[in-house]
Design a protein around this motif. Structure first.
Motif, mmCIF file in Angstrom:
data_model
loop_
_atom_site.group_PDB
_atom_site.id
_atom_site.type_symbol
_atom_site.label_atom_id
_atom_site.label_comp_id
_atom_site.label_asym_id
_atom_site.label_seq_id
_atom_site.Cartn_x
_atom_site.Cartn_y
_atom_site.Cartn_z
ATOM 1 N N ARG A 65 0.802 -1.217 0.000
ATOM 2 C CA ARG A 65 0.000 0.000 0.000
ATOM 3 C C ARG A 65 0.837 1.270 0.000
ATOM 4 N N ASP A 66 2.144 1.169 0.285
ATOM 5 C CA ASP A 66 2.986 2.368 0.175
ATOM 6 C C ASP A 66 3.435 2.615 -1.266
ATOM 7 N N LEU A 67 3.203 1.650 -2.149
ATOM 8 C CA LEU A 67 3.636 1.809 -3.545
ATOM 9 C C LEU A 67 2.463 1.978 -4.510
ATOM 10 N N MET A 68 1.259 1.669 -4.055
ATOM 11 C CA MET A 68 0.075 1.856 -4.906
ATOM 12 C C MET A 68 -1.147 2.025 -4.014
ATOM 13 N N THR A 69 -2.195 2.618 -4.563
ATOM 14 C CA THR A 69 -3.442 2.749 -3.811
ATOM 15 C C THR A 69 -4.175 1.403 -3.820
ATOM 16 N N LEU A 70 -5.185 1.272 -2.976
ATOM 17 C CA LEU A 70 -6.013 0.066 -3.013
ATOM 18 C C LEU A 70 -6.813 0.005 -4.313
ATOM 19 N N GLU A 71 -7.080 1.175 -4.898
ATOM 20 C CA GLU A 71 -7.750 1.173 -6.204
ATOM 21 C C GLU A 71 -6.828 0.534 -7.247
ATOM 22 N N ASP A 72 -5.545 0.907 -7.213
ATOM 23 C CA ASP A 72 -4.570 0.250 -8.098
ATOM 24 C C ASP A 72 -4.524 -1.260 -7.823
ATOM 25 N N ALA A 73 -4.492 -1.639 -6.548
ATOM 26 C CA ALA A 73 -4.373 -3.062 -6.186
ATOM 27 C C ALA A 73 -5.573 -3.854 -6.709
ATOM 28 N N GLU A 104 -8.552 -3.529 10.094
ATOM 29 C CA GLU A 104 -8.241 -2.108 9.934
ATOM 30 C C GLU A 104 -8.657 -1.560 8.567
ATOM 31 N N VAL A 105 -9.111 -2.421 7.671
ATOM 32 C CA VAL A 105 -9.579 -1.949 6.361
ATOM 33 C C VAL A 105 -10.933 -1.269 6.551
ATOM 34 N N SER A 106 -11.032 -0.005 6.102
ATOM 35 C CA SER A 106 -12.255 0.777 6.302
ATOM 36 C C SER A 106 -13.227 0.584 5.147
ATOM 37 N N ASP A 107 -14.452 1.064 5.329
ATOM 38 C CA ASP A 107 -15.421 1.055 4.231
ATOM 39 C C ASP A 107 -14.874 1.825 3.027
ATOM 40 N N ALA A 108 -14.172 2.937 3.293
ATOM 41 C CA ALA A 108 -13.596 3.733 2.192
ATOM 42 C C ALA A 108 -12.515 2.924 1.460
ATOM 43 N N ASP A 109 -11.753 2.132 2.202
ATOM 44 C CA ASP A 109 -10.745 1.257 1.577
ATOM 45 C C ASP A 109 -11.427 0.229 0.671
ATOM 46 N N VAL A 110 -12.513 -0.372 1.178
ATOM 47 C CA VAL A 110 -13.242 -1.366 0.382
ATOM 48 C C VAL A 110 -13.755 -0.709 -0.895
ATOM 49 N N GLU A 111 -14.286 0.498 -0.745
ATOM 50 C CA GLU A 111 -14.817 1.210 -1.904
ATOM 51 C C GLU A 111 -13.721 1.471 -2.939
ATOM 52 N N ALA A 112 -12.545 1.886 -2.478
ATOM 53 C CA ALA A 112 -11.426 2.147 -3.406
ATOM 54 C C ALA A 112 -11.023 0.866 -4.132
ATOM 55 N N LEU A 113 -10.890 -0.205 -3.375
ATOM 56 C CA LEU A 113 -10.474 -1.480 -3.955
ATOM 57 C C LEU A 113 -11.476 -1.938 -5.027
ATOM 58 N N VAL A 114 -12.760 -1.868 -4.687
ATOM 59 C CA VAL A 114 -13.787 -2.354 -5.616
ATOM 60 C C VAL A 114 -13.889 -1.411 -6.822
ATOM 61 N N ARG A 115 -13.649 -0.111 -6.607
ATOM 62 C CA ARG A 115 -13.654 0.816 -7.744
ATOM 63 C C ARG A 115 -12.559 0.421 -8.747
ATOM 64 N N GLY A 116 -11.401 0.013 -8.230
ATOM 65 C CA GLY A 116 -10.323 -0.459 -9.106
ATOM 66 C C GLY A 116 -10.706 -1.730 -9.846
ATOM 67 N N GLN A 117 -11.354 -2.644 -9.134
ATOM 68 C CA GLN A 117 -11.808 -3.886 -9.792
ATOM 69 C C GLN A 117 -12.797 -3.561 -10.908
ATOM 70 N N ARG A 118 -13.735 -2.649 -10.596
ATOM 71 C CA ARG A 118 -14.764 -2.288 -11.575
ATOM 72 C C ARG A 118 -14.136 -1.636 -12.814
ATOM 73 N N ALA A 119 -13.146 -0.761 -12.590
ATOM 74 C CA ALA A 119 -12.482 -0.089 -13.721
ATOM 75 C C ALA A 119 -11.800 -1.116 -14.623
ATOM 76 N N ALA A 120 -11.146 -2.085 -14.006
ATOM 77 C CA ALA A 120 -10.479 -3.133 -14.794
ATOM 78 C C ALA A 120 -11.506 -3.953 -15.566
ATOM 79 N N CYS A 121 -12.613 -4.286 -14.899
ATOM 80 C CA CYS A 121 -13.644 -5.090 -15.569
ATOM 81 C C CYS A 121 -14.244 -4.320 -16.748
ATOM 82 N N ASP A 122 -14.467 -3.029 -16.572
ATOM 83 C CA ASP A 122 -15.005 -2.222 -17.673
ATOM 84 C C ASP A 122 -14.044 -2.252 -18.858
#
Lengths: 323, 323
Positions: A65-73, A104-122
């Motif tokens: 997480r220090d090298l990429m956002t959860l959206e990137d991950a 320690e993963v927050s709702d905002a973290d989950v949202e970022a991660l899933v936004r990245g998944q959605r972008a890749a799927c699109d």
């Protein structure tokens, strides 16, 4: 469902976030008969062979997480799974993801991660239909991708005389990682190659009917081309000059690194490597060499025509840490 | 591939173990066109809708090595995923598994885990085709299962007047867990229900064309029947006497526990719950109650005809630990 707003951090709150982010993509898919909210997803029948893969991205091993956002991950984990479909020349039908989330993963973290998944799927052109949430100590994203291909491209079909060609960069992701580790974000293209690699779905579809073998370059060109040569029982010659793209040379210069070393041993670009007659002329592909009769393995040929046998240094997940 | 014996503990050593344990099951499947060793698996075309699920089992959350062997954990993780296919009335086509393995997991541990997966797959009647290996701090088994069903059974099809029936035990797995936590292995059937739950694939196939709705009981009967009533917009009445099997009553007595509490709130039996006209007469099923018009939720009816509304205590993966 519930008439109350869900408790932040609860499983229900996360499912609501995920439904909101994925819902429209799922609803617009003709393939999906049934999405999130039942025991399993349901897909319309497919009249071609199915291609199916699963892949895990574990924090600390596959991403930091220090090298990429959860959206990137999230984006990257999704692309890594989709890349296996590209390597079979398959068109993606859909994806499911299992998230293991530490406390320690927050709702905002989950949202970022899933936004990245959605972008890749699109980008891949298939919906993330649903999945599973579990708690754990360690964050991981496990993605399963399902596709269809009339004649799935295998690793074992290459023959002596076939051309070798790639779609997508090799070595640039490894350069991006090294730049980030040096806190030197001076080469945007390399850093993007590391954080946002792309599954070469369109290239895989282009190669159908022309390529006789394919593999995605996840562990490094030397290692993955090595796998292809062993499966196909051929040798491979790669032209050094074909690997030396301007972007790779620039990024290597910033690192004071050997661009050929990066291209041959650097992984996680998810370029698509194909073998077959005339594959070098396919749109989106670059010819990098040819298949030859003889022992499996990769030989690099330099501008003067000198050959060097390349040692594979593929990533072993269970090897001892380097000391 | 390599001509040398693989280094113990290496990724290649683990892949060899897995190929040896799974190979025959994969080779004997008519569905599998391509198994381990390429970028993805390939399956023969299927002319029915596909049913697809993913599920994770995380050490410390879903299983503990002091309460079951890794062979049990592999078996159980596989059955939990397959149970989602049972709940859709699907016939299983195949499974893939992603293992995240900490450094201290030995080759013998991997072999035990995969042997459990293979045993579950043999029972379910579909091959474990392949998967993915990754390193991590925490052991987890993520399984994706693919099946086919002409008309997948959903949660939302039940109507007032439908019978409710189950295949498989409810509450017995929770009793087995509590006995093990008390170091009291006095009831083999309960302990087996906990360590070796079975996906009710045959029951799901039996219920096709008769059941109008189905769900598997993973979180507890109250919680999962609650889900079904909300999805179907009906109420449910359950006869207490129908839940009180001799095995459950024996195990509850050993624990000095309420067998109805175990049956309603205990999870992880993976019984199959179905609703529909006459489902109570289906072979392998026991009638437990009926669907009624009214508010979603579960009402328990005792031997004297008294009704009690049941509070759901489904498992929230992200709820704070009880203090």
């Amino acid at each position: 469902m519930s008439r109350h707003a869900p408790t932040p951090g609860s499983e229900f709150a996360r499912i609501e976030i995920i439904q909101r982010l994925l819902g429209e993509g799922v609803a617009s898919s003709e393939q999906v008969l049934l999405g999130i909210g039942d025991d399993a997803a349901a897909l319309a029948p497919v009249d071609e062979p199915l291609v199916w893969t699963i892949d895990s991205a574990v924090e600390g091993i596959h991403f930091r997480r220090d090298l990429m956002t959860l959206e990137d991950a999230g984006y990257r984990a999704t692309m890594a799974a989709a890349s296996d479909l590209a390597a079979m020349g398959a068109r993606p039908l859909g994806l499911l993801a299992a998230l293991i989330l530490p406390r320690e993963v927050s709702d905002a973290d989950v949202e970022a991660l899933v936004r990245g998944q959605r972008a890749a799927c699109d980008e891949v052109g298939a919906p993330l239909i649903g999945g599973n949430l579990a708690r754990g100590m360690e964050l991981s994203i496990t993605t399963t991708a399902l596709g269809a291909a009339a004649s799935p491209l295998r690793r074992d079909g290459a023959r002596a005389g076939d051309e070798l060609a790639i779609a997508g960069p090799v070595g640039l992701s490894a350069a991006g990682l090294r730049l980030l580790l040096q806190q030197n974000p001076a080469h945007e293209e390399a850093i993007l190659a590391f954080r946002r690699p792309r599954a070469r779905i369109a290239a895989g579809l282009t190669a159908r009917g022309v390529a006789r073998a394919a593999i995605d370059v996840s562990d490094g060109l030397a290692s993955d081309l090595g796998h292809l040569t062993r499966a196909s029982r051929i040798g491979a010659e790669v032209q050094a000059s074909a690997l030396l793209t301007p972007a790779l040379q620039e990024a290597a210069a910033l690192l004071d690194a050997d661009p050929l070393e990066l291209a041959l041993q650097g992984g996680e670009d998810y370029a698509l490597l194909v073998a077959g007659p005339g594959v070098g002329a396919l749109p989106g592909f670059t010819r990098i060499g040819r298949c030859v009769a003889g022992e499996p393995g990769v030989v690099l040929v330099d501008a003067e025509g000198r050959s060097t046998k390349i040692v594979e240094r593929g990533f072993d997940h269970f090897a001892p840490d380097p000391s």
